[in-house]
Design a protein around this motif. Structure first.
Motif, PDB file in Angstrom:
ATOM      1  N   GLN A 453       8.800 -10.806   7.980  1.00  0.00           N
ATOM      2  CA  GLN A 453       8.671  -9.737   6.985  1.00  0.00           C
ATOM      3  C   GLN A 453       7.250  -9.162   7.019  1.00  0.00           C
ATOM      4  O   GLN A 453       7.055  -7.936   6.962  1.00  0.00           O
ATOM      5  N   ASP A 454       6.256 -10.042   7.140  1.00  0.00           N
ATOM      6  CA  ASP A 454       4.868  -9.572   7.188  1.00  0.00           C
ATOM      7  C   ASP A 454       4.558  -8.851   8.500  1.00  0.00           C
ATOM      8  O   ASP A 454       3.764  -7.901   8.522  1.00  0.00           O
ATOM      9  N   VAL A 456       6.684  -7.065  10.179  1.00  0.00           N
ATOM     10  CA  VAL A 456       7.292  -5.744  10.033  1.00  0.00           C
ATOM     11  C   VAL A 456       6.370  -4.823   9.233  1.00  0.00           C
ATOM     12  O   VAL A 456       6.135  -3.663   9.601  1.00  0.00           O
ATOM     13  N   LYS A 457       5.809  -5.326   8.141  1.00  0.00           N
ATOM     14  CA  LYS A 457       4.883  -4.518   7.331  1.00  0.00           C
ATOM     15  C   LYS A 457       3.656  -4.122   8.141  1.00  0.00           C
ATOM     16  O   LYS A 457       3.209  -2.969   8.084  1.00  0.00           O
ATOM     17  N   LEU A 458       3.117  -5.073   8.900  1.00  0.00           N
ATOM     18  CA  LEU A 458       1.925  -4.797   9.695  1.00  0.00           C
ATOM     19  C   LEU A 458       2.192  -3.700  10.722  1.00  0.00           C
ATOM     20  O   LEU A 458       1.422  -2.747  10.863  1.00  0.00           O
ATOM     21  N   VAL A 460       4.884  -1.511  11.011  1.00  0.00           N
ATOM     22  CA  VAL A 460       5.437  -0.241  10.554  1.00  0.00           C
ATOM     23  C   VAL A 460       4.531   0.457   9.538  1.00  0.00           C
ATOM     24  O   VAL A 460       4.211   1.643   9.677  1.00  0.00           O
ATOM     25  N   GLU A 461       4.102  -0.272   8.517  1.00  0.00           N
ATOM     26  CA  GLU A 461       3.366   0.359   7.418  1.00  0.00           C
ATOM     27  C   GLU A 461       1.883   0.542   7.728  1.00  0.00           C
ATOM     28  O   GLU A 461       1.314   1.604   7.463  1.00  0.00           O
ATOM     29  N   THR A 462       1.258  -0.481   8.310  1.00  0.00           N
ATOM     30  CA  THR A 462      -0.184  -0.405   8.538  1.00  0.00           C
ATOM     31  C   THR A 462      -0.530   0.442   9.752  1.00  0.00           C
ATOM     32  O   THR A 462      -1.478   1.237   9.715  1.00  0.00           O
ATOM     33  N   PHE A 480      15.845  -4.570  10.456  1.00  0.00           N
ATOM     34  CA  PHE A 480      14.639  -3.806  10.157  1.00  0.00           C
ATOM     35  C   PHE A 480      14.633  -2.402  10.782  1.00  0.00           C
ATOM     36  O   PHE A 480      13.620  -1.716  10.751  1.00  0.00           O
ATOM     37  N   THR A 483      13.935   0.225   8.189  1.00  0.00           N
ATOM     38  CA  THR A 483      12.541   0.144   7.750  1.00  0.00           C
ATOM     39  C   THR A 483      11.656   0.970   8.664  1.00  0.00           C
ATOM     40  O   THR A 483      10.758   1.686   8.205  1.00  0.00           O
ATOM     41  N   GLU A 484      11.882   0.860   9.973  1.00  0.00           N
ATOM     42  CA  GLU A 484      11.052   1.604  10.917  1.00  0.00           C
ATOM     43  C   GLU A 484      11.436   3.076  10.988  1.00  0.00           C
ATOM     44  O   GLU A 484      10.574   3.956  11.015  1.00  0.00           O
TER      45      GLU A 484
END
Length: 934
Positions: A453-454, A456-458, A460-462, A480, A483-484
């Motif tokens: 989960q982390d 994916v955040k790193l 896609v989001e960061t 995911f 999410t992307e």
């Protein structure tokens, strides 16, 4: 429901696998998921594929296509019907002088490149698994690799596709008529694609998102760029199949555009104080024209620094160091050096631990790439027993790669992945990270879930990166995708799947999967089993080398079944355990050639043959071991008896017809399966040989040639030919008088009779010490496998015999002919065109180069088949299980039969027999080539 019986309406029984061992063997691929199929089938024609689609819909049983099984994300497993394409779908054809290549899904990428080599071309995608990965998977995963970047991946280099839809309709983009037919016969799909195209073009934000996402490597979800790259729905759909992981249809054939295979290359390891400094070199290298820029962190370098031949510098790098493996390629040396110089001129501003040192040595370059390609399995080999190795595949904008990697390393620390490594294709911002993970408890599974989960955040989001750059979505990134990509793009993907496969029967759970925990579902158990097994990560790199791959099990599958047995034992499921053990005897033990070629392809040198030898050894009773030891102690009598039997059989054939003994033993074998099958290549040895007491070399005629070393076509035997060649070269040869009772021990080693093997090699080494005047003279063997057996016997020797062994010079006939004979013989006449069968042990001893140079000396044109491999003879396996040898030799024999040669040569009697039977031509020792041409 008896699915095997129902499938008989479509396929013959021999191409339907429903035994327990078959289902277990195919329950795993290279990823970390496990699903046991209900059946494994091997169709040979499109009509059978169409019938399987119908069967799937009638019975509501899912289908999954599989080729090499090297996929890492769970794409090639199923609890439905697994369609294995690895054996019968391997045709290919080269067109337009190598500009195009027509391929079926079941041929490996490296084999396609081998055929293209003479045109100086290759396919665009170059995954590190290319030796084992097959075209079906390369296309279905939209593979790229180390040099091809984005522009030369599978998607961009596929010109035409022939495919079958789940409803049985077949189309090809090669025929203009199919475009109209697609519109008329597949109106629902045609209309849906047009509507999705309109939806994308009318949504500027979505259109730009798609365009931007494919400027870098991206295999998350379906290839949405097909909607904006192509106009006609047939072209759109054909390109949607690239990267669709077998969820939309079956790719029956593809025509791929090839790319240049540059003849000149220069390669180097560049060392940096840290990974951030290494990333600063990526853009200068790219600007200079580097074809490959492979990034490796210190942990990944540490995973390979114990391998033989690794540069010493690798072992002494600082703790934070990193490296780039860089390669420039060109059509000329001038162009190559010009590219390199552009980089070197800019290298002064980079923070490197030492000046770059490039090499143009082909062997050194191949070794560097072997190290790089073996990093993933190498990490798996040193992981804790019982843990799984997980390889993830992400990409960041190149300018932010250094920062992203530092953040990723912080996640490793947060979740205690202390052994994690990072490597990858830095030029594309594409990195792979490897973690080792146990899945035995809920806490361990939760740790992995939270970590992902982390991640994916790193990504896609960061950093606005991509979660899958080249390994395909599979099961582990399916949750995911939205999410992307966002809701609009994901809905397009779902609509596409629903329209093409409304019943969700084609590889369900892959790509489109509503289960948000799919990445932690159906996890593969990896119980601790035994030393030979535990370090295997089931990557499948070994499989294309295995002689039994098309008849029973591969090395990977032998290990998969061993793990299943361990699991069944732990559960106390004795009934299933006993069933699997019984089936493993033939599939796992009897038909293993123990040739060890699997180790030459394995990045961590796992020799499954050693496992099989040990299992054979453990299965022998005390009585059997005593009998084997008695045979060893009386080997002279045994050899005499066998030699006499061969003479009798030879005589029977001469009197009653050439196939008399083959027919008699074949009939007996139907009644007594353990009866050896007589080969028509068996020829009795005629007479004995004499040497010189003051010889400068000792000749050890192996027991194989002493018993059955006679020649076909009324020539003299191997031993007589050896002596004649030596005389022509002016070399005096000592032949021991007491050679009759001697053996190298291979007979007992391969069968697992350890006491007999230990006795034999110790007796032989003592004799060798005496014959060679305490190691002063070299000793020559005339069968390469026997030479290798003696080379490998040290651990079985007593302390005294080890001291003798260390002073002995035991050489193969190839060493002898190349190093001692060739310089003293000039060819009187050369053979015009010959073919070689280099035996397994020649490769393991590193003597193939000498064989080729020797053959070149006595023939104008020397060819080695592209499909050359182990013949499966394995001493006596070919006599006891002739079906193994027939299967093993079929690809090579099929290639050799296409050409007529003036000579067929090898370096081991039993292998020559196997190839002679397969090809229908007389394979003989390379000694005969030297003799006849000098």
């Amino acid at each position: 429901m008896d699915i095997g019986k129902l499938l008989l309406d479509i396929l013959p029984e021999e191409r339907i696998k429903v035994r327990l061992i078959d289902l277990v063997a195919y329950a795993s691929d290279a990823g970390f998921y496990y699903l046991r199929p209900k059946a494994v089938v091997q169709p040979v024609a499109e009509s059978e594929i169409i019938d399987l689609f119908k069967f799937s819909h009638q019975q509501q049983i899912p289908l999954t296509f599989r080729t090499g099984g090297t996929s890492l994300s769970g794409q090639a497993i199923t609890d439905g019907i697994l369609i294995d394409l690895s054996q019968y779908w391997n045709k290919m054809g080269i067109e337009l002088e190598g500009e195009l290549v027509r391929v079926q899904p079941g041929i490996t990428g490296s084999m396609v490149n081998a055929y293209l080599k003479k045109y100086r071309r290759k396919i665009g995608p170059d995954p590190s698994s290319i030796d084992a990965a097959m075209i079906g998977g390369i296309l279905s995963n939209n593979s790229s690799g180390m040099c091809c970047g984005v522009k030369l991946n599978s998607y961009h280099t596929t010109r035409h596709i022939r495919f079958i839809l789940p409803d049985g309709n077949t189309f090809t983009t090669e025929k203009s008529d199919d475009y109209l037919r697609f519109e008329q016969e597949c109106t629902r799909i045609y209309t849906a694609i047009k509507a999705l195209q309109d939806q994308i073009t009318s949504n500027a934000a979505l259109y730009e998102l798609i365009r931007k996402k494919y400027l870098t490597k991206n295999t998350v979800g379906y290839s949405l760029n097909a909607f904006i790259d192509h106009e006609h729905p047939l072209d759109v759909f054909a390109h949607l199949l690239i990267g669709a992981e077998g969820t939309l249809g079956f790719i029956a054939e593809a025509v791929m555009e090839t790319v240049p295979d540059y003849p000149y290359k220069t390669t180097a390891f560049l060392y940096f104080p840290d990974i951030f400094a290494a990333c600063q070199a990526i853009i200068p290298l790219t600007v200079a024209g580097a074809e490959a820029v492979e990034l490796m962190d210190r942990a990944s370098l540490r995973s390979i620094d114990s391998l033989k031949g690794v540069p010493e510098r690798l072992k002494t790098l600082p703790e934070a160091a990193a490296a780039l493996l860089v390669e420039f390629q060109a059509n000329s040396l001038e162009e190559l050096h010009a590219k390199t110089n552009v980089f070197l001129l800019s290298a002064g501003v980079l923070s490197m631990l030492e000046a770059p040192l490039f090499t143009e040595d082909v062997q050194q370059q191949a070794f560097y790439w072997k190290l790089r390609k073996g990093m993933f399995p190498a990490v798996g080999a040193v992981r804790a027993s019982g843990t799984t190795v997980i390889l993830e595949d992400i990409a960041f904008p190149v300018a932010q790669l250094g920062d992203a990697i530092l953040d990723l390393q912080q996640l490793f620390k947060k979740y205690a992945y202390d052994e994690a490594i990072i490597f990858g294709h830095a030029k594309d911002g594409n990195i792979h990270f490897v973690v080792t993970q146990a899945f035995h408890t809920a806490a361990e599974i939760e740790r992995y879930d939270l970590f992902m989960q982390d991640v994916v955040k790193l990504v896609v989001e960061t950093y606005a990166g991509t979660l899958k750059a080249e390994h395909g979505t599979g099961r582990n990134m399916a949750p995911f995708i939205e999410t992307e990509w966002g809701a609009d793009a994901y809905q397009i993907m779902k609509t596409l799947k629903q329209v093409v496969d409304p019943q969700n029967l084609l590889n369900p759970g892959v790509i489109i999967n509503e289960n948000k925990k799919a990445h932690i579902t159906h996890l593969k158990p990896l119980p601790s089993v035994e030393q030979e097994v535990d370090k295997c990560i089931e990557c499948g790199y070994c499989e294309h080398k295995c002689p039994s791959r098309n008849i029973t099990l591969t090395p990977r599958q032998r290990i998969v079944v061993r793990r299943e047995l361990a699991g069944l034992k732990a559960k106390g499921d004795k009934t299933t355990f006993d069933e699997l053990v019984k089936e493993y005897q033939y599939d796992g033990l009897d038909t293993c050639a123990v040739d060890g070629l699997c180790a030459t392809a394995c990045p961590v040198d796992i020799n499954t043959g050693d496992l099989v030898k040990r299992l054979r050894r453990e299965s022998h009773s005390a009585t059997a071991n005593k009998l084997a030891l008695t045979v060893a102690r009386n080997f002279g009598a045994t050899a005499f008896t066998v030699g006499l039997a061969v003479k009798v059989g030879d005589g029977m054939n001469r009197i009653f017809g050439a196939s008399t003994m083959h027919n008699i033993t074949g009939g007996l074998k139907k009644i007594i399966p353990a009866m050896p099958l007589w080969s028509n290549q068996l020829q009795a040895t005629k007479g004995s040989i004499r040497g010189d007491q003051d010889g400068s070399v000792v000749y050890f005629p192996t027991c194989i040639n002493r018993m059955m070393g006679g020649a076909m076509e009324d020539k003299q035997g191997v031993s007589e030919t050896f002596m004649r060649v030596s005389a022509k070269a002016g070399i005096k040869v000592l032949v021991p008088d007491d050679i009759g009772g001697m053996c190298c021990g291979q007979l007992f080693s391969s069968k697992g009779y350890s006491d007999a093997y230990v006795y034999t090699v110790n007796e032989t080494v003592k004799k060798l010490w005496k014959w060679t005047a305490q190691g002063k003279l070299p000793v020559v063997l005339d069968v390469s496998s026997c030479t290798h057996t003696l080379h490998s016997c040290r651990t079985a020797l007593t302390e005294d015999n080890q001291a003798y062994f260390d002073q002995l010079n035991i050489i193969d006939s190839i060493d002898y002919l190349h190093d001692y004979v060739m310089a003293n013989l000039s060819p009187v006449s050369k053979k015009d065109r010959i073919v070689l069968h280099p035996v397994c042990t020649l490769k393991k001893m590193g003597l193939e180069g000498k064989l080729f140079r020797l053959a070149d000396h006595f023939a104008d044109k020397v060819e080695v088949p592209l499909h050359v491999g182990c013949c499966g003879m394995a001493g006596d396996r070919g006599f006891l299980f002739p079906e193994l040898t027939a299967s093993a030799t079929a690809p090579e024999a099929g290639e050799v039969k296409q050409v007529s040669y003036s000579g067929y040569y090898s370096t081991a009697k039993t292998c020559e027999m196997a190839m002679s039977d397969a090809v229908g031509k007389n394979y003989e020792s390379i000694l005969y080539l030297v003799d006849e041409c000098s």
